[in-house]
Write a protein that holds these residues in place. Structure first.
Motif, PDB file in Angstrom:
ATOM      1  N   SER A  48       0.711  -1.051   0.041  1.00  0.00           N
ATOM      2  CA  SER A  48       0.177   0.310  -0.241  1.00  0.00           C
ATOM      3  C   SER A  48       0.912   0.911   0.114  1.00  0.00           C
ATOM      4  CB  SER A  48      -0.888  -0.311   1.198  1.00  0.00           C
ATOM      5  OG  SER A  48      -0.611  -0.387   2.151  1.00  0.00           O
ATOM      6  N   PHE A  77      -7.424 -10.810  -5.192  1.00  0.00           N
ATOM      7  CA  PHE A  77      -6.670  -9.530  -5.624  1.00  0.00           C
ATOM      8  C   PHE A  77      -7.262  -8.514  -6.043  1.00  0.00           C
ATOM      9  CE2 PHE A  77      -2.246  -7.876  -6.598  1.00  0.00           C
ATOM     10  CZ  PHE A  77      -2.431  -7.110  -4.951  1.00  0.00           C
ATOM     11  N   VAL A  81      -7.100  -4.262  -5.578  1.00  0.00           N
ATOM     12  CA  VAL A  81      -6.685  -3.319  -5.401  1.00  0.00           C
ATOM     13  C   VAL A  81      -7.546  -2.217  -6.146  1.00  0.00           C
ATOM     14  CG1 VAL A  81      -4.893  -2.810  -7.512  1.00  0.00           C
ATOM     15  CG2 VAL A  81      -4.640  -4.722  -6.703  1.00  0.00           C
ATOM     16  N   TRP A 143       1.498   1.081   9.919  1.00  0.00           N
ATOM     17  CA  TRP A 143       0.792   0.308   9.090  1.00  0.00           C
ATOM     18  C   TRP A 143      -0.744  -0.078  10.214  1.00  0.00           C
ATOM     19  CZ3 TRP A 143      -0.208  -4.663   7.544  1.00  0.00           C
ATOM     20  CH2 TRP A 143      -0.908  -4.583   6.729  1.00  0.00           C
ATOM     21  N   LEU A 144      -1.420  -0.816   9.643  1.00  0.00           N
ATOM     22  CA  LEU A 144      -2.337  -1.359  10.481  1.00  0.00           C
ATOM     23  C   LEU A 144      -3.171  -2.645   9.044  1.00  0.00           C
ATOM     24  CD1 LEU A 144      -4.314   0.587  12.989  1.00  0.00           C
ATOM     25  CD2 LEU A 144      -3.151  -1.504  13.456  1.00  0.00           C
ATOM     26  N   HIS A 145      -3.254  -3.658   9.998  1.00  0.00           N
ATOM     27  CA  HIS A 145      -3.850  -4.726   8.532  1.00  0.00           C
ATOM     28  C   HIS A 145      -4.815  -4.054   7.537  1.00  0.00           C
ATOM     29  CE1 HIS A 145      -6.088  -8.146   7.059  1.00  0.00           C
ATOM     30  NE2 HIS A 145      -4.859  -8.940   7.178  1.00  0.00           N
ATOM     31  N   ARG A 149      -7.648  -2.622  10.324  1.00  0.00           N
ATOM     32  CA  ARG A 149      -8.616  -0.968  10.153  1.00  0.00           C
ATOM     33  C   ARG A 149      -9.516  -1.309  10.035  1.00  0.00           C
ATOM     34  NH1 ARG A 149      -4.320   1.695   5.302  1.00  0.00           N
ATOM     35  NH2 ARG A 149      -1.916   0.099   6.273  1.00  0.00           N
ATOM     36  N   MET A 150     -10.414  -1.731  10.315  1.00  0.00           N
ATOM     37  CA  MET A 150     -11.773  -1.694  10.179  1.00  0.00           C
ATOM     38  C   MET A 150     -12.046  -2.132  11.909  1.00  0.00           C
ATOM     39  SD  MET A 150     -12.573  -4.431   6.636  1.00  0.00           S
ATOM     40  CE  MET A 150     -14.149  -5.121   7.232  1.00  0.00           C
ATOM     41  N   PHE A 171      -6.027   8.745  11.958  1.00  0.00           N
ATOM     42  CA  PHE A 171      -5.175   7.478  10.496  1.00  0.00           C
ATOM     43  C   PHE A 171      -4.329   8.305   9.711  1.00  0.00           C
ATOM     44  CE2 PHE A 171      -7.782   3.201  10.288  1.00  0.00           C
ATOM     45  CZ  PHE A 171      -7.391   2.986  11.618  1.00  0.00           C
ATOM     46  N   ALA A 178      -1.556   7.050   4.367  1.00  0.00           N
ATOM     47  CA  ALA A 178      -2.392   7.464   4.142  1.00  0.00           C
ATOM     48  C   ALA A 178      -2.672   8.451   2.919  1.00  0.00           C
ATOM     49  CB  ALA A 178      -2.179   9.083   5.400  1.00  0.00           C
ATOM     50  N   SER A 182      -8.491   6.821   0.530  1.00  0.00           N
ATOM     51  CA  SER A 182      -9.314   5.694   0.544  1.00  0.00           C
ATOM     52  C   SER A 182      -9.597   5.638   2.958  1.00  0.00           C
ATOM     53  CB  SER A 182      -7.388   4.457   0.904  1.00  0.00           C
ATOM     54  OG  SER A 182      -7.577   4.331  -0.534  1.00  0.00           O
ATOM     55  N   ASN A 183      -8.810   6.649   2.364  1.00  0.00           N
ATOM     56  CA  ASN A 183      -9.245   6.404   5.114  1.00  0.00           C
ATOM     57  C   ASN A 183     -10.406   7.283   4.821  1.00  0.00           C
ATOM     58  OD1 ASN A 183      -7.638   6.646   6.719  1.00  0.00           O
ATOM     59  ND2 ASN A 183      -7.950   8.697   7.836  1.00  0.00           N
ATOM     60  N   SER A 186     -13.065   4.603   2.978  1.00  0.00           N
ATOM     61  CA  SER A 186     -13.308   3.213   4.525  1.00  0.00           C
ATOM     62  C   SER A 186     -13.963   3.581   6.127  1.00  0.00           C
ATOM     63  CB  SER A 186     -11.763   3.286   4.909  1.00  0.00           C
ATOM     64  OG  SER A 186     -11.243   2.866   3.158  1.00  0.00           O
TER      65      SER A 186
HETATM   66  C1  LIG Z   1     -10.599   2.647   8.189  1.00  0.00           C
HETATM   67  C2  LIG Z   1     -10.233   2.363   6.412  1.00  0.00           C
HETATM   68  C3  LIG Z   1      -8.870   3.549   6.618  1.00  0.00           C
HETATM   69  C4  LIG Z   1      -8.004   2.870   5.618  1.00  0.00           C
HETATM   70  N1  LIG Z   1      -7.246   4.284   4.862  1.00  0.00           N
HETATM   71  C5  LIG Z   1      -6.217   4.037   4.016  1.00  0.00           C
HETATM   72  C6  LIG Z   1      -5.697   4.536   3.501  1.00  0.00           C
HETATM   73  O1  LIG Z   1      -5.719   5.546   4.036  1.00  0.00           O
HETATM   74  N2  LIG Z   1      -4.577   4.578   2.324  1.00  0.00           N
HETATM   75  C7  LIG Z   1      -4.427   3.215   1.907  1.00  0.00           C
HETATM   76  O2  LIG Z   1      -4.052   3.311   0.982  1.00  0.00           O
HETATM   77  N3  LIG Z   1      -5.741   2.075   2.279  1.00  0.00           N
HETATM   78  C8  LIG Z   1      -6.676   2.512   3.401  1.00  0.00           C
HETATM   79  N4  LIG Z   1      -7.016   1.004   3.219  1.00  0.00           N
HETATM   80  C9  LIG Z   1      -7.448   0.552   3.251  1.00  0.00           C
HETATM   81  C10 LIG Z   1      -6.771  -0.514   3.307  1.00  0.00           C
HETATM   82  O3  LIG Z   1      -6.601  -0.944   4.712  1.00  0.00           O
HETATM   83  C11 LIG Z   1      -5.222  -0.829   2.820  1.00  0.00           C
HETATM   84  O4  LIG Z   1      -5.109  -0.822   1.637  1.00  0.00           O
HETATM   85  C12 LIG Z   1      -4.890  -2.299   3.111  1.00  0.00           C
HETATM   86  O5  LIG Z   1      -4.648  -2.578   4.232  1.00  0.00           O
HETATM   87  C13 LIG Z   1      -2.942  -2.252   2.212  1.00  0.00           C
HETATM   88  O6  LIG Z   1      -2.617  -3.468   2.778  1.00  0.00           O
HETATM   89  P1  LIG Z   1      -1.759  -4.468   1.372  1.00  0.00           P
HETATM   90  O7  LIG Z   1      -0.994  -3.606   0.581  1.00  0.00           O
HETATM   91  O8  LIG Z   1      -1.941  -5.875   2.285  1.00  0.00           O
HETATM   92  O9  LIG Z   1      -3.185  -4.715   0.728  1.00  0.00           O
HETATM   93  P2  LIG Z   1      -3.655  -6.035   0.283  1.00  0.00           P
HETATM   94  O10 LIG Z   1      -4.481  -7.154   0.337  1.00  0.00           O
HETATM   95  O11 LIG Z   1      -2.525  -6.663  -0.494  1.00  0.00           O
HETATM   96  O12 LIG Z   1      -4.171  -5.091  -0.678  1.00  0.00           O
HETATM   97  C14 LIG Z   1      -3.386  -4.723  -2.592  1.00  0.00           C
HETATM   98  C15 LIG Z   1      -3.403  -3.460  -2.399  1.00  0.00           C
HETATM   99  O13 LIG Z   1      -4.896  -3.028  -2.909  1.00  0.00           O
HETATM  100  C16 LIG Z   1      -4.957  -2.095  -2.505  1.00  0.00           C
HETATM  101  N5  LIG Z   1      -6.089  -1.717  -1.643  1.00  0.00           N
HETATM  102  C17 LIG Z   1      -6.481  -3.860  -0.988  1.00  0.00           C
HETATM  103  N6  LIG Z   1      -7.482  -3.381  -0.113  1.00  0.00           N
HETATM  104  C18 LIG Z   1      -7.981  -2.230  -0.441  1.00  0.00           C
HETATM  105  C19 LIG Z   1      -9.441  -1.588   0.474  1.00  0.00           C
HETATM  106  N7  LIG Z   1     -10.157  -1.644   1.575  1.00  0.00           N
HETATM  107  N8  LIG Z   1      -9.260  -0.305   0.284  1.00  0.00           N
HETATM  108  C20 LIG Z   1      -8.665   0.632  -0.874  1.00  0.00           C
HETATM  109  N9  LIG Z   1      -7.910   0.297  -1.171  1.00  0.00           N
HETATM  110  C21 LIG Z   1      -6.588  -1.361  -0.792  1.00  0.00           C
HETATM  111  C22 LIG Z   1      -3.959  -1.508  -1.603  1.00  0.00           C
HETATM  112  O14 LIG Z   1      -3.747  -0.366  -2.881  1.00  0.00           O
HETATM  113  C23 LIG Z   1      -3.016  -2.518  -1.374  1.00  0.00           C
HETATM  114  O15 LIG Z   1      -2.057  -2.770  -1.209  1.00  0.00           O
HETATM  115  C24 LIG Z   1      -7.872   1.659   4.873  1.00  0.00           C
HETATM  116  C25 LIG Z   1      -9.011   0.665   5.403  1.00  0.00           C
HETATM  117  C26 LIG Z   1      -9.770   0.994   5.745  1.00  0.00           C
HETATM  118  C27 LIG Z   1     -10.780  -0.154   6.688  1.00  0.00           C
END
Ligand SMILES: Cc1cc2nc3c(=O)[nH]c(=O)nc-3n(C[C@H](O)[C@H](O)[C@H](O)COP(=O)(O)OP(=O)(O)OC[C@H]3O[C@@H](n4cnc5c(N)ncnc54)[C@H](O)[C@@H]3O)c2cc1C
Length: 398
Positions: A48, A77, A81, A143-145, A149-150, A171, A178, A182-183, A186
């Motif tokens: 991310s 996946f 994205v 970072w958080l999973h 975050r949910m 956050f 950030a 997305s933030n 969500s």
């Molecule tokens: C309350 C809350 C706040 C969040 N704030 C942000 C933020 O500020 N910036 C941010 O990039 N993501 C945010 N997210 C989305 C998500 O949590 C992260 O993108 C994700 O945890 C990234 O982990 P990963 O790269 O291992 O994702 P993977 O699961 O490996 O997914 C690959 C890519 O897909 C995109 N992606 C995956 N899930 C989501 C999702 N639910 N929403 C949007 N994009 C997604 C990301 O770019 C991620 O790197 C938020 C989610 C929640 C619930």
């Protein structure tokens, strides 16, 4: 290296992508909801931060994964994205939702005491199992999973009954990835504002199951009544960027919104010089600033080599400094990758008239991925998701 350290720069992002690609199929689909905690790999990519600053683009991530897996195997996946693409498009079509969030946050900040419940939540001192660790993990690692975050957002809103906009702000100030869209969206989704009436309720059973039993918090809210707000209004048309004149000498302006500018600008302009703005004023927290500063240096070296031009790296910029940089390389045009809704877009909107008064135009180039997908973010994610296979074919993915 622990998994929660994010190596800055495009090459580190590509290394992470390449290492993840074999795991983007079934393993991701079945394991993505489990949060193994800090220091453990888990099933997700942790891409991310690189995707957020476009060190690695969504198109590149999807291309790499579909070169290795069938669309069916990588469906989950690719959809995740595309959640990011969807959120970016949704906010682009409704920029007033970002303005509303900023106003709510500022009003809440002024009216909430900085001690008490808010301070305890941010310090991880509420006594709620799991929640306190996530608050500290966020501050310590940036970072958080996704599932954490949910859960965190749900407990913040429905158990602690704190204002959602201050949770979203917490956050923003700490996440390395950030992101305005997305933030904000969500948090709105958890609160029941994004899909009106539909909330996300964190439960002890779900948390225990997906943390492998590490946490089972007691006393969580048993119901999540959706928050309400005045209507958001319908989606506007996607704004058309002012395209560059390919004959004019240009200053390339690079911002944290797109740190791989050569893949969007090459061919669109004659680049006579470049300025990479790490954007200290355009980011909300020090973890993000550190990541972007280090990544910006690598981007500057790459574009200097590609365009054979002088490149400056600065922490911040205003219209006068931008104009001076353009004049220094003989440019009558500033060209930049399109900046989506957020602080960079706000700054560019202020720079444009100041530059124009001096005869310098500001032109933007939007990525074809964004132009293809964003106009479809008019309703909920599920109608958008239905279109993904056809849109991927249009984008050249068979
Ligand atoms: C309350 C809350 C706040 C969040 N704030 C942000 C933020 O500020 N910036 C941010 O990039 N993501 C945010 N997210 C989305 C998500 O949590 C992260 O993108 C994700 O945890 C990234 O982990 P990963 O790269 O291992 O994702 P993977 O699961 O490996 O997914 C690959 C890519 O897909 C995109 N992606 C995956 N899930 C989501 C999702 N639910 N929403 C949007 N994009 C997604 C990301 O770019 C991620 O790197 C938020 C989610 C929640 C619930």
């Amino acid at each position: 290296m622990t998994t929660t350290q994010f190596l800055p720069g495009r090459s580190a992002g590509l290394d992470r992508l390449n290492a993840f690609v074999p795991r983007a199929g079934h393993g991701y689909a079945t394991g993505r909801n489990t949060d193994p905690g800090p220091g453990a790999d888990g099933a997700v990519s942790r891409l991310s931060p690189h995707v957020r600053y476009r060190l690695v683009t969504e198109a590149e991530v999807v291309a790499a994964v579909l070169a290795r897996h069938s669309q069916a195997a990588a469906e989950k996946f690719v959809q995740e994205v595309l959640w990011r693409t969807y959120w970016k498009g949704w906010l682009e079509l409704r920029p007033g939702v970002w303005t509303r969030f900023c106003e709510d946050r500022d009003r809440q900040r002024d009216s909430m005491p900085t001690t008490g419940a808010l301070a305890a939540a941010e310090a991880g001192a509420t006594g709620i199992d799991g929640f306190d660790d996530w608050a500290r993990e966020l501050v310590a690692t940036g970072w958080l999973h996704n599932h954490a975050r949910m859960w965190f957002a749900s407990i913040w809103i429905f158990t602690l009954r704190l204002p959602w906009a201050l949770g979203a702000d917490f956050f923003l100030r700490h996440l390395v990835d950030a992101d305005a869209a997305s933030n904000t969206l969500s948090w709105r989704w958890v609160a029941g504002l994004q899909t009106p009436g539909k909330t996300y309720l964190a439960t002890a059973d779900n948390i225990a199951r997906y943390t492998d039993g590490r946490y089972a918090p007691q006393g969580l809210a048993q119901e999540a009544v959706a928050l309400v707000e005045p209507p958001v209004g319908s989606a506007a048309a996607l704004p058309m960027p002012a395209a560059p004149d390919p004959r004019r000498a240009s200053l390339l302006l690079v911002t944290p919104e797109d740190l791989h500018p050569e893949s969007v600008i090459a061919g669109a302009a004659v680049v006579a010089g470049a300025v990479v703005v790490a954007g200290d004023d355009w980011l909300w927290g020090d973890t993000a600033r550190g990541f972007v500063h280090a990544s910006a240096a690598e981007t500057a070296a790459r574009i200097g080599a590609q365009f054979g031009c002088p490149v400056d790296v600065v922490s911040r910029i205003d219209a006068a400094a931008l104009l001076a940089a353009a004049r220094a390389c003989g440019a009558t045009q500033v060209v930049t990758p399109y900046a989506p809704v957020g602080p960079v877009a706000d700054a560019l909107a202020q720079f444009a008239p100041a530059l124009a008064r001096e005869g310098v135009t500001l032109a933007t180039v939007r990525r074809s991925w964004d132009t293809l997908f964003w106009p479809h973010a008019t309703k909920g994610f599920f109608p958008f998701r239905e279109r993904i296979p056809a849109l991927l074919r249009t984008a050249g993915f068979a």
